[in-house]
Design a protein around this motif. Structure first.
Motif, PDB file in Angstrom:
ATOM      1  N   ILE A 163     -16.769  17.398 -35.198  1.00 20.66           N
ATOM      2  CA  ILE A 163     -15.600  16.520 -35.309  1.00 20.66           C
ATOM      3  C   ILE A 163     -15.665  15.472 -34.203  1.00 20.66           C
ATOM      4  O   ILE A 163     -16.094  15.756 -33.074  1.00 20.66           O
ATOM      5  N   LEU A 164     -15.268  14.263 -34.547  1.00 20.77           N
ATOM      6  CA  LEU A 164     -15.195  13.166 -33.597  1.00 20.77           C
ATOM      7  C   LEU A 164     -13.930  12.392 -33.916  1.00 20.77           C
ATOM      8  O   LEU A 164     -13.631  12.150 -35.086  1.00 20.77           O
ATOM      9  N   ARG A 165     -13.160  12.013 -32.908  1.00 20.18           N
ATOM     10  CA  ARG A 165     -11.903  11.317 -33.187  1.00 20.18           C
ATOM     11  C   ARG A 165     -11.553  10.367 -32.055  1.00 20.18           C
ATOM     12  O   ARG A 165     -12.048  10.497 -30.931  1.00 20.18           O
ATOM     13  N   SER A 166     -10.699   9.405 -32.382  1.00 20.10           N
ATOM     14  CA  SER A 166     -10.259   8.426 -31.397  1.00 20.10           C
ATOM     15  C   SER A 166      -8.939   8.856 -30.776  1.00 20.10           C
ATOM     16  O   SER A 166      -8.272   9.770 -31.262  1.00 20.10           O
ATOM     17  N   ALA A 167      -8.561   8.167 -29.698  1.00 19.92           N
ATOM     18  CA  ALA A 167      -7.306   8.473 -29.002  1.00 19.92           C
ATOM     19  C   ALA A 167      -6.796   7.207 -28.331  1.00 19.92           C
ATOM     20  O   ALA A 167      -6.645   7.145 -27.104  1.00 19.92           O
ATOM     21  N   TRP A 168      -6.512   6.166 -29.132  1.00 20.82           N
ATOM     22  CA  TRP A 168      -6.129   4.879 -28.577  1.00 20.82           C
ATOM     23  C   TRP A 168      -4.715   4.880 -27.990  1.00 20.82           C
ATOM     24  O   TRP A 168      -4.433   4.147 -27.042  1.00 20.82           O
ATOM     25  N   GLY A 169      -3.841   5.686 -28.526  1.00 17.18           N
ATOM     26  CA  GLY A 169      -2.459   5.665 -28.067  1.00 17.18           C
ATOM     27  C   GLY A 169      -2.266   6.198 -26.668  1.00 17.18           C
ATOM     28  O   GLY A 169      -1.458   5.674 -25.891  1.00 17.18           O
ATOM     29  N   SER A 170      -3.003   7.248 -26.325  1.00 14.70           N
ATOM     30  CA  SER A 170      -2.836   7.869 -25.013  1.00 14.70           C
ATOM     31  C   SER A 170      -3.768   7.287 -23.962  1.00 14.70           C
ATOM     32  O   SER A 170      -3.671   7.640 -22.785  1.00 14.70           O
ATOM     33  N   ASN A 171      -4.671   6.395 -24.365  1.00 20.68           N
ATOM     34  CA  ASN A 171      -5.566   5.766 -23.397  1.00 20.68           C
ATOM     35  C   ASN A 171      -4.761   4.784 -22.544  1.00 20.68           C
ATOM     36  O   ASN A 171      -4.176   3.838 -23.069  1.00 20.68           O
ATOM     37  N   PRO A 172      -4.709   4.990 -21.235  1.00 23.74           N
ATOM     38  CA  PRO A 172      -3.849   4.150 -20.385  1.00 23.74           C
ATOM     39  C   PRO A 172      -4.272   2.689 -20.330  1.00 23.74           C
ATOM     40  O   PRO A 172      -3.473   1.832 -19.934  1.00 23.74           O
TER      41      PRO A 172
END
Length: 541
Positions: free
Chosen positions: A423-432
């Motif tokens: 699995i691979l996923r993004s996390a743009w919302g929590s990236n400061p």
């Protein structure tokens, strides 16, 4: 920069000669995404030699992030070149051979499924049954007809009635529902399926807009966003190749990684540096995301931004759209299937698309099949947006993989689907450094807010005269060299124009939310400085 005497071209160029003769203006660019790199590259190509790019993270590219796993490249951020006719990203990629391996299946002119124009989107319900193809086609035609109506309020100046609440989601949901209910030919069971499909389509639309819900997207401004004609294109070797092409012409010392900026001090009375960590600059081009501006503008700029710019920041919207890549040993979907779309039958009468945290997975609108399998393997790309995406980001990989597997089993009716091997996923919302994926015009905002966000500071109508009277040997901004954070401050005797310039996708009125909008906005801000200094040195020659 070439010497005036060594080049016939530069000898006739008042910008190059003037900068050499009178001293270089110092320009710092905050952010090494497409906007920042485009701005820096344009300045350097036009003779500016004192340019620095400060990037908070350890890589260039911003919201372009290509990850190589095995022999395949997956895009956690920007994925498609949206349109080809006149798109600078497309022309850059085409000229450098980045599209040569793109297959027909990786080009699309469709709105709902971008990964492949070939094959069929399989619409599945939470009861494990597939919605008949003719029902899907009938609904799709109806939905697209109403979607086209949402563009007309801006383009044709149509008044927005109170019932729509100036919301794309409210208008679309009610208009489509009324048409479904008024159809005398459909049995009730078919109507119920179509009503439930509205919510699934709006989830997809929310992912494309990067909004929590289409209910938050302005109906009166929706048609201002301009789509570039032509097919959408994948870059098989990775979208980051476009970033690398932009960076190729920039000397290595210009781009400084791991340099987050804490505060931009601007528009103050002249004075000496307040400490040994302060370094002077003339202009700063700010390319940080709208999400960062929303959270940090009060502390990021001293003095604070003008009220109209702050209001524009608050009114405009930015949300989170995340991807979830699941790799399987073998495909459990048919060769004709290009996507698996999730339709919850119990959402036929739903008004809102907000779920409690424990039901975050209901916001996953579906999974696209990545083509061709020879390149990607057997991989599905899931989509989730809004507050539910932020909940997903807090979960670990194992939990997300488990939940996605259970959803796939439920909707396909196949209890034997194995868990993905990776699995691979993004996390743009929590990236400061981002706090979201890209911008949209929220209810209450308009393209005028985008223009206000893009307006350079300080506001002055006589900027060229002000610049002419200022000392070109004493740069105006001060940059802290203190690690890990930086600080900018002015040091001048008169007001210097265009001390702070703004670029990034959220500052392009027609192309916000796109990579080409980001690139063009960076070139736009560089052009402001190029024009200002060229005109000034022409006056002085």
């Amino acid at each position: 920069m070439q010497s005036c005497e060594s080049s016939g071209d530069s000898a006739d160029d008042p910008l190059s000669c003037g900068l050499r003769r009178r001293g270089q203006p110092r320009v710092v660019v905050i952010g090494a995404g497409l906007a920042g790199l485009a701005a820096a590259k344009a300045l350097l190509e036009q003779g500016f030699t004192d340019v620095t790019v400060l990037e908070a993270s350890s890589r260039i590219g911003g919201r372009v992030q290509s990850v190589k796993l095995g022999h395949a490249t997956f895009e956690l951020g920007a994925t498609w070149i949206h349109g080809s006719h006149g798109n600078p990203i497309y022309h850059l990629a085409e000229a450098n051979g980045l599209l040569e391996e793109t297959t027909d299946g990786e080009r699309s002119v469709g709105r709902i499924s971008f990964y492949s124009k070939n094959g069929v989107a399989c619409y599945l319900t939470n009861r494990g049954r597939r919605i008949p193809k003719d029902v899907v086609e009938e609904f799709s035609d109806l939905y697209n007809e109403v979607y086209n109506l949402t563009q007309e309020f801006f383009r044709h100046g149509k008044p927005v009635n109170a019932e729509s609440q100036n919301s794309v989601g409210v208008f679309t949901r009610e208009e489509v529902r009324n048409r479904i209910r008024d159809d005398p030919d459909d049995p009730e069971a078919t109507k119920r399926l179509k009503l439930a499909m509205i919510q699934q389509y709006l989830k997809v639309e929310s992912c494309e807009s990067s909004s929590h819900s289409m209910d938050e997207v302005s109906l009166s401004a929706f048609g201002e966003w301009t789509e570039i004609p032509g097919a959408h294109h994948i870059i098989p070797s990775g979208f980051v190749r476009v970033v690398e092409l932009l960076a190729e012409g920039i000397p290595a010392h210009v781009i400084q990684l791991g340099k987050p900026v804490r505060c931009v001090h601007w528009d103050q009375a002249s004075g000496r540096p307040r400490g040994p960590e302060i370094e002077p600059w003339d202009h700063v081009i700010v390319t940080v995301s709208l999400g960062v501006l929303k959270r940090q503008h009060a502390s990021f700029f001293q003095p604070g931004l003008p009220a109209e710019k702050v209001a524009a920041i608050h009114r405009l919207g930015i949300g989170t759209t995340d991807k979830i890549f699941l790799e399987f040993e073998e495909p459990f979907w048919g060769p004709e299937c290009n996507s698996l779309q999730f339709v919850w039958e119990d959402e036929a009468e739903s008004r809102a698309l907000t779920y409690p945290p424990e039901l975050w997975y209901r916001k996953i609108c579906g999974f696209d099949v990545l083509y061709p399998p020879e390149r990607y393997g057997h991989v599905l790309s899931g989509w989730i947006c809004g507050e539910e995406a932020l909940v997903m980001e807090k979960c670990d990989d194992e939990a997300v993989a488990e939940i996605c597997t259970e959803m796939l089993r439920q909707f396909t009716g196949n209890p034997n689907i194995p868990k993905p091997r990776r699995i691979l996923r993004s996390a743009w919302g929590s990236n400061p450094y981002f706090r979201g994926s890209y911008s949209y015009t929220r209810v209450g905002s308009s393209g005028a807010d985008v223009e206000k966000l893009a307006k350079p500071l300080p506001y002055t109508e006589s900027s060229k005269m002000a610049q002419a009277s200022s000392s070109k040997q004493q740069p105006g901004h001060l940059l802290s060299s203190k690690c890990p954070e930086q600080s900018l401050d002015p040091n001048r005797g008169s007001i210097k124009p265009m001390q702070v310039l703004f670029s990034g996708e959220a500052t392009h009125r027609k192309y916000y939310s796109t990579t080409h909008g980001a690139l063009l906005s960076g070139q736009r801000e560089a052009a402001r400085l190029i024009e200002m200094y060229r005109d000034l040195f022409q006056q002085g020659t």
